[in-house]
Design an enzyme around this catalytic site. Structure first.
Site, mmCIF file in Angstrom:
data_model
loop_
_atom_site.group_PDB
_atom_site.id
_atom_site.type_symbol
_atom_site.label_atom_id
_atom_site.label_comp_id
_atom_site.label_asym_id
_atom_site.label_seq_id
_atom_site.Cartn_x
_atom_site.Cartn_y
_atom_site.Cartn_z
ATOM 1 N N PRO A 206 0.822 -1.207 0.000
ATOM 2 C CA PRO A 206 0.000 0.000 0.000
ATOM 3 C C PRO A 206 0.859 1.261 0.000
ATOM 4 O O PRO A 206 1.923 1.281 0.606
ATOM 5 C CB PRO A 206 -0.787 -0.089 1.313
ATOM 6 C CG PRO A 206 -0.577 -1.444 1.843
ATOM 7 C CD PRO A 206 0.605 -2.039 1.180
ATOM 8 N N THR A 208 2.519 2.710 -2.443
ATOM 9 C CA THR A 208 3.675 2.800 -3.317
ATOM 10 C C THR A 208 3.366 3.566 -4.603
ATOM 11 O O THR A 208 4.258 3.752 -5.423
ATOM 12 C CB THR A 208 4.198 1.404 -3.702
ATOM 13 O OG1 THR A 208 3.081 0.583 -4.026
ATOM 14 C CG2 THR A 208 4.957 0.784 -2.562
ATOM 15 N N GLU A 427 21.260 -11.380 3.944
ATOM 16 C CA GLU A 427 21.013 -11.424 2.493
ATOM 17 C C GLU A 427 22.316 -11.584 1.719
ATOM 18 O O GLU A 427 22.360 -12.291 0.716
ATOM 19 C CB GLU A 427 20.274 -10.169 2.025
ATOM 20 C CG GLU A 427 18.865 -10.004 2.605
ATOM 21 C CD GLU A 427 17.971 -11.212 2.364
ATOM 22 O OE1 GLU A 427 18.147 -11.906 1.351
ATOM 23 O OE2 GLU A 427 17.086 -11.465 3.212
ATOM 24 N N HIS A 430 23.127 -15.250 1.564
ATOM 25 C CA HIS A 430 22.415 -15.949 0.484
ATOM 26 C C HIS A 430 23.101 -15.677 -0.851
ATOM 27 O O HIS A 430 23.360 -16.591 -1.629
ATOM 28 C CB HIS A 430 20.975 -15.419 0.362
ATOM 29 C CG HIS A 430 20.040 -15.933 1.404
ATOM 30 N ND1 HIS A 430 19.843 -17.259 1.657
ATOM 31 C CD2 HIS A 430 19.187 -15.265 2.236
ATOM 32 C CE1 HIS A 430 18.922 -17.399 2.612
ATOM 33 N NE2 HIS A 430 18.515 -16.196 2.977
ATOM 34 N N ASP A 503 13.374 -19.361 5.522
ATOM 35 C CA ASP A 503 14.418 -20.127 4.834
ATOM 36 C C ASP A 503 14.426 -21.561 5.333
ATOM 37 O O ASP A 503 14.499 -22.508 4.556
ATOM 38 C CB ASP A 503 15.802 -19.533 5.131
ATOM 39 C CG ASP A 503 15.947 -18.125 4.588
ATOM 40 O OD1 ASP A 503 15.194 -17.784 3.665
ATOM 41 O OD2 ASP A 503 16.808 -17.391 5.103
HETATM 42 P P1 ADP Z 1 -1.411 2.975 -3.629
HETATM 43 O O1 ADP Z 1 -2.535 3.101 -4.595
HETATM 44 O O2 ADP Z 1 -0.269 2.163 -4.140
HETATM 45 O O3 ADP Z 1 -1.829 2.537 -2.277
HETATM 46 P P2 ADP Z 1 -1.367 5.785 -3.974
HETATM 47 O O4 ADP Z 1 -1.145 5.886 -5.429
HETATM 48 O O5 ADP Z 1 -2.763 5.953 -3.514
HETATM 49 O O6 ADP Z 1 -0.782 4.431 -3.423
HETATM 50 O O7 ADP Z 1 -0.410 6.820 -3.245
HETATM 51 C C1 ADP Z 1 -0.884 7.712 -2.293
HETATM 52 C C2 ADP Z 1 -0.141 9.029 -2.389
HETATM 53 O O8 ADP Z 1 1.218 8.874 -2.036
HETATM 54 C C3 ADP Z 1 -0.131 9.592 -3.782
HETATM 55 O O9 ADP Z 1 -1.252 10.378 -4.021
HETATM 56 C C4 ADP Z 1 1.156 10.401 -3.797
HETATM 57 O O10 ADP Z 1 0.952 11.669 -3.241
HETATM 58 C C5 ADP Z 1 2.041 9.632 -2.880
HETATM 59 N N1 ADP Z 1 2.893 8.706 -3.631
HETATM 60 C C6 ADP Z 1 2.850 7.361 -3.564
HETATM 61 N N2 ADP Z 1 3.788 6.812 -4.370
HETATM 62 C C7 ADP Z 1 4.414 7.827 -4.981
HETATM 63 C C8 ADP Z 1 5.473 7.890 -5.945
HETATM 64 N N3 ADP Z 1 6.057 6.775 -6.424
HETATM 65 N N4 ADP Z 1 5.877 9.116 -6.359
HETATM 66 C C9 ADP Z 1 5.298 10.225 -5.880
HETATM 67 N N5 ADP Z 1 4.305 10.230 -4.983
HETATM 68 C C10 ADP Z 1 3.850 9.047 -4.519
HETATM 69 ZN ZN ZN Z 2 16.917 -15.607 4.228
#
Ligand code: ADP
Ligand code: ZN
Ligand code: MG
Length: 607
Positions: A206, A208, A427, A430, A503
């Site tokens: 979540p 990202t 890591e 590994h 592992d």
């Molecule tokens: P997800 O859908 O993966 O849970 P979101 O796209 O809803 O995440 O991200 C929530 C907020 O976090 C976005 O609106 C943005 O402001 C910020 N954010 C998340 N990832 C990035 C990224 N890679 N680059 C810039 N801003 C990001």
């Molecule tokens: Zn390991």
């Protein structure tokens, strides 16, 4: 409120007013007359209180000269008696000089009809208004209950998202560029008969930036973007979810080329359980089935790309991942230190800063994702405001990171320095073992960025070719690699940690299979146990049927132990011999967090 919502509100109030008016009139006409018996009416006529009589088909209405004392009624109403000759009554009236008139009722029906229809009309408007409030917009067609609530993000939107707004996930962006190119010019692809993926599934922890990426794809290709969240599909009444999916695709087909984006796909796409005991399950299944039908129902050349996002790919129904559906998966992973710096830069653009070293902030925030970093930037601005500062400074960022890390440590996403060191050597263990033994798959990437599920780091090995058979030597080397992490901890920190439990599980399972399934032990070319499973449990629960003696069981355990112990010794020898290289890799990992194959091999060659 939108204009449509205002209009609905006004219509609703008008309907309310008219109904009220009709009801009050109906009630009023009741108070104006008093219902009496036939004999009472005759008495009133005799008493000379009546000025006029109206004969209707079913009743007599006698207008009074003066209103009655109680009730203030202007007239008396009595039902006519069936089959009674009223000639005498007429004579009496005429004798008294009371005017007499007759009339056949017909239009007195109207108020009744109206006042019964209006509540219905009102209900109708009420439903419409409700539907509108929930949907936030289109109520042009009546009873548009199941109409999909997909919002349209057009290129005309004031603030289109582009790839520039998404940082630190370059690999994922690169994979999506093809989708953008296709949407920009579907005709080109059609002409050469190229098949473009119909469905793209964004997978990752979540925050990202999955939702952000999907929006950026729409923004870059300048096509309409229909987005809905999986949880919205499953709400409300049975059958609504399925019809929403249908409508979503109907709308999309009208506007192709476009993107249909289903966020939180796992809410609809969970594996269908055998018996849907709960209504909610059944609803979800219907929705999922409809989604599958729709995805199969158009041909990729119409120019609709379906994107979806999930942070729990493991619960998705396998049917969703089949060819022609979400057959392309894009990993949107936690950013490494450079990625984090880039993300901080994107968000810090709107701040006025002085002397801030974002690189240092990035180094302090391992494990954080885009959403956390956006939060860091915001908290830094708030910290600056709290101290009445004019520009955001490094100390504001320090404070912000502290605040957010406290929260994140609790959910286990952020490691302290000691833990990071341990994971780095684990890591590296590994990786170095994998590079040293003869038959291991090459190491693709080593990372100490904490994953979403359990593991604190990962060493990814990629098989160079598709494999159907593995030799005993290869399996033995795989065991050595699995034990490499724990062995490195043993050598460097003299004790081991809980981090290696996965592992060990995999190593034990593999060793047991080598003994029982593949006949790769002193027990010889023989299998032990028969895999069983219950057809009634859908194969979800399986068990081994034991077809050997207690003594054999002991022998198996011994062999498994021997295989693992041998692997452990090999790993120990390798790592002790190349201890210096191990430390070089670990230190590089601590600094860079992720090492790709090339960088790793260069390090090993260099030292
Ligand atoms: P997800 O859908 O993966 O849970 P979101 O796209 O809803 O995440 O991200 C929530 C907020 O976090 C976005 O609106 C943005 O402001 C910020 N954010 C998340 N990832 C990035 C990224 N890679 N680059 C810039 N801003 C990001
Ligand atoms: Zn390991
Ligand atoms: Mg999201």
């Amino acid at each position: 409120m939108t204009r449509a919502a205002w209009i609905r509100l006004v219509l609703f109030l008008v309907a309310l007013g008219v109904t009220g008016f009709l009801w009050s009139r109906a009630l009023k006409s009741k108070t104006e007359s008093k219902t009496v018996s036939y004999s009472e009416l005759l008495i009133a006529i005799d008493k000379d209180t009546v000025s006029e009589v109206l004969v209707e088909s079913e009743r007599l209405v006698a207008k009074l000269k003066a209103p009655t004392a109680e009730g203030n009624a202007q007239s008396l109403v009595a039902s006519r008696l069936p089959n009674v000759d009223e000639r005498e009554l007429v004579t009496r009236l005429l004798a008294k000089g009371i005017s007499l008139s007759g009339h056949i009722e017909q239009n007195s029906l109207w108020p009744a009809v109206l006042s019964s229809i209006f509540p219905l009309v009102m209900l109708f408007f009420l439903f419409r208004a409700m539907g509108g409030m929930m949907g936030g917009g289109q109520g042009a067609r009546p009873m548009s209950f199941g109409k999909s609530q997909a919002k349209i993000f057009d290129r005309s939107a004031d603030n289109p998202t582009t790839f520039e707004d998404v940082a630190g996930v370059e690999e994922s962006k690169n994979e999506l560029i093809e989708v953008v190119n296709y949407l920009k010019d579907p005709e080109k692809y059609r002409a050469v008969g190229a098949r473009v993926p119909k469905g793209v599934l964004l997978v990752g922890p979540p925050g990202t930036g999955k939702t952000l990426l999907a929006r950026a794809v729409a923004g870059e290709s300048k096509v309409p973007f229909f987005s809905m969240s999986g949880s919205e599909f499953v709400e409300m009444f049975v059958g609504v979810g399925a019809s929403r999916v249908r409508d979503l695709f109907t709308q999309a087909k009208e506007r192709a080329p476009c993107i249909v984006f289903i966020d939180e796909l796992d809410a609809v796409g969970k594996t269908r359980a055998g018996g849907g005991v709960f209504a909610a399950n059944e609803e979800r299944e219907q929705t999922l089935n409809q989604l599958l039908v729709e995805m199969d129902g158009f041909d990729a050349s119409v120019g609709i790309v379906i994107m979806a996002a999930t942070n729990r790919p493991e619960v998705l129904d396998k049917a969703l991942l089949r060819a022609g559906r979400f057959d392309r998966q894009v990993l949107v992973d936690r950013p490494d230190v450079r990625g984090r710096e880039a993300i901080l830069r994107v968000h810090a653009k709107r701040l006025t800063m002085s002397g801030v070293d974002l690189k240092q902030v990035a180094q302090r925030t391992p494990g954080m994702v885009g959403a956390d970093l956006a939060n860091v930037v915001n908290e830094a601005a708030l910290a600056c405001a709290r101290r009445d500062g004019k520009t955001v400074e490094q100390r504001d960022f320090e404070e912000a990171v502290d605040r957010i890390q406290l929260g994140l440590r609790k959910d286990g996403r952020v490691m302290n320095e000691q833990e990071r060191r341990r994971v780095a050597w684990h890591e590296s263990g590994h990786a170095l073992v994998a590079l040293s033994v003869k038959h291991a798959d090459p190491v693709h990437r080593v990372t100490i960025i904490p994953r979403s599920i359990g593991a604190l780091g990962a060493t990814l090995q990629l098989p160079t070719e598709d494999r159907y058979l593995m030799t005993e030597e290869e399996l033995k080397d795989a065991l050595v690699v699995l034990l490499g992490g724990r062995t490195a901890e043993e050598i460097v920190f003299t004790d081991v940690s809980t981090g290696a439990s996965n592992d060990l599980e995999r190593a034990s399972e593999l060793a047991r299979q080598m003994v029982c399934r593949f006949g790769m032990s002193a027990l010889g070319a023989q299998t032990f146990g028969r895999p069983g499973g219950s057809q009634y449990l859908g194969g979800a629960v399986s068990f081994e049927e034991r077809n050997f003696s207690e003594a054999t069981a002991q022998a198996i355990d011994e062999q498994v132990h021997r295989l693992i112990e041998d692997a452990h010794q090999t790993a120990k020898t390798v790592l002790n011999q190349r201890r210096a290289v191990l430390d070089v890799i670990a230190n590089a990992l601590l600094e860079k967090e992720t090492l790709e194959r090339g960088a790793l091999e260069a390090l090993v060659r260099g030292s």
